[in-house]
Design a protein around this motif. Structure first.
Motif: not given
Length: 572
Positions: A221-245
């Motif tokens: 799923g992540i690869a499909g978003v990166a390679l096919l730009d699925l977000s521009s076709h209306g596919v919702g993404l998780v969005g920013k996830v905090p890094t760290g503890l």
């Protein structure tokens, strides 16, 4: 760790000796492989279950981190993998939705920590009170129905994400209507992503069951978003996830009263799932998990997780199965899984941000559907239709009343079922197998079994006490009026206790029977029942001539008396 002090047998030489717990390099290799394999399964599912609970996706990582470490040191099951489950996620969503209806992130974080801490406290208190047996209060048929109901609720909850439609969530019926009404507006691209994920998961589960299917599906799923730009076709993404503890999160005392009832229900389900998973995958050379120690371990795991803002957790059947199949030997495998989760929090969080919501929804749906076990429903129906009805009632209760109300209903149904069974004890009429001295319950399968004229042999079963004595007495009276015997033999070998009220009724029944020209004889008294009768007037009324150790002796005495003249063989 507890397990390392008593590890499973192996041929490799221990690398640590003397006072330190022994551990083998062979076990280490197996545990590392199993731990990494389980991490590939647990992490995507934990992320998905966080969304089911209505929480930020990173909460799933927190739940799969510290609770695992704590359980590894305190738990008694070697393969058990602890994080969270679909059942706990949906129960958490229902609880949090009542105290934080607007979804405010800060309030939701505090409420989650409070709920998880309350679950942990409940489990620890239950351990101190040695209430491990409480998990048995939910019968298997009712638990089967409860889990199926949970699965239906989760699928309906996740379908909008799979279809790319949006509406304000409500009760089950409202959500079903919202899905149907939104079908004309679904996102074809989102549906394609979800369907592809479902297809990939199902295919891998059937063809390569040992492969980390959730991880591969998420990566795809992540690869499909990166390679096919699925977000521009209306596919919702998780969005920013905090890094760290995660930051330290403290419970809020003001929420305790509102969350306590839900916490008790979640604690019960957490413990039930934990014990079920631990017992299901124990090997012959391993000790059976200790129920009260599991309460303590999962309670401490939840208390620790609460400080990191984790959602309520417990042992998971799927991930435990993967852990066992991957070769886990000790709880070190769980430490490896926790290390994989830590690596994800510190390094891989940016990649998770590219994950489609449809992919997560597909993971949840595929593994939630597994909670519905048609074969188990068929098995219940084939054995006992009544318990099949109880299972269906649990399904309907969860779906229509809600998950928290459903768990209360499930417990109530189980307790009512127990009350029904103990209030109506079994009573068998015994007859003799032709040509033998064997007596068995009369049955259409044995129409030729012999009944002795003038003798009625009855065998009640179970504990006889105030709640069932009257019912049992009514059934015995009915059989006596039908058979019109001279002697009624009560074979009490299957009666392990006779409560005072029941004993009084038996004394009265013996007196009434004797006044009508009949006699009651007792056979096969257990030591406890014999002692009760010895201390009562019934012992003097019966005397040694009407109490027997063996049924054969009583029958032989009756037949001898009948041959001697047909009179009742009293005192012969």
């Amino acid at each position: 760790m507890q397990d390392l002090a008593n590890p499973p047998a192996g041929r490799a030489q221990p690398i640590v000796q003397a006072r330190a717990p022994r551990y083998s390099t062979e076990w280490a290799k197996a545990d590392v492989v199993a731990g990494l394999t389980v991490a590939a399964v647990v992490i995507p599912k934990a992320l998905a279950y966080a969304t089911v609970a209505g929480l930020p996706i990173q909460v799933g990582l927190y739940t799969a981190f510290l609770p695992m470490i704590i359980y590894a040191f305190l738990g008694t099951s070697r393969p058990l993998s602890v994080s969270t489950s679909a059942t706990l996620a949906i129960l958490t969503a229902a609880a949090l939705g009542k105290v934080v209806p607007d979804g405010n992130l800060a309030a939701l974080t505090t409420a989650t920590a409070t709920l998880t801490a309350l679950v942990g406290i409940t489990l620890v208190l239950a351990s101190l009170l040695r209430l491990g047996f409480v998990a048995n209060f939910i019968s298997d048929p009712v638990l089967t129905g409860f889990k199926a109901g949970i699965a239906i609720v989760i699928v309906v909850d996740q379908l909008p994400k799979l279809l790319g439609i949006h509406f304000e969530k409500g009760n089950f019926v409202h959500n079903v209507y919202g899905i149907l009404a939104g079908l004309p507006h679904l996102s074809v691209t989102t549906l394609a992503v979800g369907a592809a994920t479902v297809g990939l998961l199902v295919t891998m589960e059937h063809l390569w069951p040992k492969a980390p299917a959730p991880l591969i599906a998420v990566a795809a799923g992540i690869a499909g978003v990166a390679l096919l730009d699925l977000s521009s076709h209306g596919v919702g993404l998780v969005g920013k996830v905090p890094t760290g503890l995660p930051a330290l999160t403290l419970p809020d005392q003001s929420m305790i009263l509102a969350l306590w009832p839900a916490a008790v229900g979640i604690a019960l389900m957490s413990f039930t799932e934990t014990v079920a998973a631990g017992r299901a995958f124990v090997r012959d050379d391993e000790p059976m998990p200790s129920a009260n120690r599991e309460l303590l371990a999962t309670g401490a795991a939840n208390l620790g997780g609460a400080l990191l803002g984790a959602m309520p957790g417990g042992g998971g059947t799927t991930q435990t199965a993967v852990n066992r199949l991957a070769g886990a030997r000790t709880q070190v495998a769980e430490l490896v899984t926790a290390a994989g989760t830590l690596c994800t929090m510190l390094v891989l969080a940016p990649f998770i941000a590219l994950m489609p919501h449809a992919t997560l929804a597909a993971v949840v749906i595929v593994y939630s559907v597994g909670l519905i076990d048609p074969a188990e429903f068929r098995a219940i129906l084939a054995i006992r239709r009544t318990e099949f009805v109880w299972a269906l009632a649990a399904v309907v209760g969860v779906v229509l009343l809600g998950t928290l109300q459903g768990i209360v209903l499930a417990i109530a149904i189980s307790l009512l079922a127990l009350a029904h069974q103990v209030a109506d004890p079994a009573l068998h009429v015994l007859a003799r197998k032709p040509g033998t001295r064997l007596f068995r319950a009369t049955s259409p399968e044995h129409p030729d079994d012999e009944k002795i004229d003038g003798l009625l042999i009855l065998r009640p079963e179970g504990r006889i006490y105030f709640a069932n004595a009257a019912r049992l007495g009514h059934k015995i009276s009915h059989l006596i009026s039908q058979a019109d015997p001279r002697v009624i033999v009560l074979d009490l070998r299957a009666v392990f206790d006779l409560e005072y009220t029941a004993l009084k009724m038996l004394i009265a029944a013996e007196k009434k029977t004797r006044s009508s020209g009949r006699e009651i004889w007792l056979v096969g008294l257990t030591p406890g029942v014999m002692e009760l009768i010895r201390r009562s007037p019934l012992h003097d009324s019966l005397g040694s001539g009407r109490m027997f150790a063996r049924l054969e002796d009583a029958v032989a005495k009756f037949e001898a008396g009948a041959k001697a003249g047909g009179a009742t063989p009293s005192g012969a």
